[in-house]
Design a protein around this motif. Structure first.
Motif, PDB file in Angstrom:
ATOM      1  N   GLN A   1      -4.520   6.644   6.325  1.00  0.00           N
ATOM      2  CA  GLN A   1      -5.982   6.843   6.352  1.00  0.00           C
ATOM      3  C   GLN A   1      -6.661   5.686   7.108  1.00  0.00           C
ATOM      4  O   GLN A   1      -7.536   5.904   7.947  1.00  0.00           O
ATOM      5  CB  GLN A   1      -6.505   6.912   4.901  1.00  0.00           C
ATOM      6  CG  GLN A   1      -8.019   7.072   4.792  1.00  0.00           C
ATOM      7  CD  GLN A   1      -8.477   8.478   5.175  1.00  0.00           C
ATOM      8  OE1 GLN A   1      -7.995   9.461   4.637  1.00  0.00           O
ATOM      9  NE2 GLN A   1      -9.414   8.580   6.126  1.00  0.00           N
ATOM     10  N   LYS A   2      -6.243   4.468   6.812  1.00  0.00           N
ATOM     11  CA  LYS A   2      -6.840   3.295   7.487  1.00  0.00           C
ATOM     12  C   LYS A   2      -6.623   3.367   8.986  1.00  0.00           C
ATOM     13  O   LYS A   2      -7.496   3.028   9.786  1.00  0.00           O
ATOM     14  CB  LYS A   2      -6.183   1.998   6.963  1.00  0.00           C
ATOM     15  CG  LYS A   2      -6.800   1.463   5.695  1.00  0.00           C
ATOM     16  CD  LYS A   2      -6.110   0.192   5.268  1.00  0.00           C
ATOM     17  CE  LYS A   2      -6.848  -1.017   5.802  1.00  0.00           C
ATOM     18  NZ  LYS A   2      -6.735  -2.213   5.001  1.00  0.00           N
TER      19      LYS A   2
ATOM     20  N   GLU B   1      -2.427   5.675   2.061  1.00  0.00           N
ATOM     21  CA  GLU B   1      -3.535   4.695   2.216  1.00  0.00           C
ATOM     22  C   GLU B   1      -3.531   4.107   3.623  1.00  0.00           C
ATOM     23  O   GLU B   1      -4.569   4.000   4.281  1.00  0.00           O
ATOM     24  CB  GLU B   1      -3.363   3.533   1.221  1.00  0.00           C
ATOM     25  CG  GLU B   1      -3.826   3.825  -0.185  1.00  0.00           C
ATOM     26  CD  GLU B   1      -3.365   2.772  -1.196  1.00  0.00           C
ATOM     27  OE1 GLU B   1      -3.558   3.034  -2.387  1.00  0.00           O
ATOM     28  OE2 GLU B   1      -2.796   1.712  -0.822  1.00  0.00           O
TER      29      GLU B   1
ATOM     30  N   ASN C   1       0.842  -1.203   0.000  1.00  0.00           N
ATOM     31  CA  ASN C   1       0.000   0.000   0.000  1.00  0.00           C
ATOM     32  C   ASN C   1       0.875   1.250   0.000  1.00  0.00           C
ATOM     33  O   ASN C   1       2.018   1.196   0.419  1.00  0.00           O
ATOM     34  CB  ASN C   1      -0.864   0.081   1.267  1.00  0.00           C
ATOM     35  CG  ASN C   1      -1.737  -1.119   1.424  1.00  0.00           C
ATOM     36  OD1 ASN C   1      -1.327  -2.117   1.982  1.00  0.00           O
ATOM     37  ND2 ASN C   1      -2.942  -1.036   0.928  1.00  0.00           N
TER      38      ASN C   1
END
Ligand SMILES: CC(C)(COP(=O)(O)OP(=O)(O)OC[C@H]1O[C@@H](n2cnc3c(N)ncnc32)[C@H](O)[C@@H]1OP(=O)(O)O)[C@@H](O)C(=O)NCCC(=O)NCCSC(=O)Cc1ccccc1
Length: 332
Positions: A240-241, A237, A233
């Motif tokens: 954000q997760k 990304e 990733n």
């Protein structure tokens, strides 16, 4: 797939790949694992040594902020748990050095690069742990961020690294739970304890967000590393997760994420949030964070203090080898 990726610095276009490199890339695209003795591009090997080596160093240096609190844990039970956690981190480091060694670099070479400052370790470990609430925040946020990254790395293309991640993730999830449990006790404790928990969250929030690396536009390695499936990733990304997972956990604790811009974005089904101060991040990774000198100093001292033991092991191995050689001559 390869042709669609944005190129990073020094990355070859699909047309520039040699026949071996193309065949290698096809194996990666099919999801095959690459094993130690197999052919690999030099850049793939070097990138892995850099990432796995830095990861190993992070586990080893990462023992220091929590190790600092083992003697001051509030109960015998907390002490036993923290001791086990810190020992696990040492194990992860050794495990990862072994994975790096399969790429043709020795642990001593990697440690020499850590000690002379030419190899990095995670920025997060250059922040101090000032009180017991910080130990909760480290487990909850730092191990939480580490797992978010490492769960994905179980799918990384290099076999030994991917297998190391499977074991490490199991232990990291215990680490995160123990950190959250400390935060829960403090958040449900006296007003003073709750204030300590909030203060720890305030200090560790942005450094935890920095663990995922610079924003995608400044990430020099992402495109090539993702093409090789060394990384699965992008940095943004995973960040954000992590935010999306952590905000409800903070709410459950009754604590406030220190970000006035944090808002739910229905369209992206995730939170909008403030970026960390990237100038602080680049200062920390350049060696100028609050504890860089102390952390590196502690590791160099441990290495120097261990010289007598390494010398002893070597002398013993040489004697044993001389005895075996003499026995072989006598038997002939
Ligand atoms: C995502 C990233 C960290 C960075 O992506 P990349 O594609 O590699 O780089 P990118 O182009 O985006 O960046 C440009 C430059 O910036 C450097 N840099 C970036 N971020 C950082 C940073 N945060 N700190 C320091 N440096 C950073 C990067 O190296 C590069 O510099 P270089 O060119 O090398 O001089 C990746 O390497 C990765 O997934 N690593 C594996 C996971 C891993 O190592 N986890 C460690 C935590 S484990 C843990 O904590 C367990 C634990 C918990 C509790 C207690 C004890 C232990």
């Amino acid at each position: 797939m390869y042709a669609q990726l944005v190129k990073s610095e020094g990355m070859k276009s699909a047309a520039e790949l040699s026949p071996e490199e193309r065949a290698f890339q096809e194996r990666i695209d099919r999801g095959e694992k690459i094993e130690p003795k197999e052919w690999m591009p030099e850049g793939y090997r070097k990138t892995l040594i850099r990432q796995v080596g830095q990861h190993a160093h992070s586990e080893i240096v990462g023992q220091l902020p929590e190790g600092n609190w083992i003697t001051r844990a509030p109960t015998l039970e907390r002490k036993a748990i923290l001791l086990a956690k810190v020992q696990d981190e040492a194990g992860h480091g050794l495990y990862l050095y072994c994975a790096a060694e399969t790429l043709g670099v020795s642990r001593d070479q990697l440690l020499a690069k850590l000690h002379d400052g030419s190899m990095k370790y995670s920025s997060i470990f250059n922040y101090p742990t000032l009180n017991w609430a910080d130990i909760g925040a480290v487990g909850w946020l730092v191990d939480g961020a580490a797992i978010m990254n490492q769960v994905q790395l179980q799918k990384t293309s290099y076999g030994p690294y991917s297998r190391a991640m499977i074991r490490i993730c199991k232990e990291e999830s215990f680490h995160q739970r123990q950190g959250y449990d400390i935060m829960m006790k403090m958040a449900q404790g006296t007003a003073e304890q709750k204030a300590m928990a909030q203060d720890a969250l305030d200090r560790f929030w942005y450094p935890a967000l920095m663990m995922f690396g610079p924003s995608d536009k400044d990430s020099v390695h992402s495109a090539q590393s993702m093409a090789w499936k060394i990384k699965i990733n992008t940095n943004d990304e995973l960040r954000q997760k992590f935010v999306d997972q952590t905000v409800p956990q903070a709410e459950y604790l009754g604590l406030k994420i220190p970000d006035p811009n944090l808002t739910w974005n229905e369209e992206k089904k995730g939170y909008d949030f403030s970026e960390p101060d990237w100038s602080e991040f680049f200062e920390v990774i350049a060696g100028n964070g609050p504890c860089n000198k102390e952390r590196l100093g502690a590791r160099v001292k441990a290495w120097e203090d261990g010289a007598w033991f390494r010398d002893g092991l070597l002398a013993h191995a040489e004697k044993a080898e001389a005895r075996r050689a003499a026995a072989r001559v006598a038997a002939e």
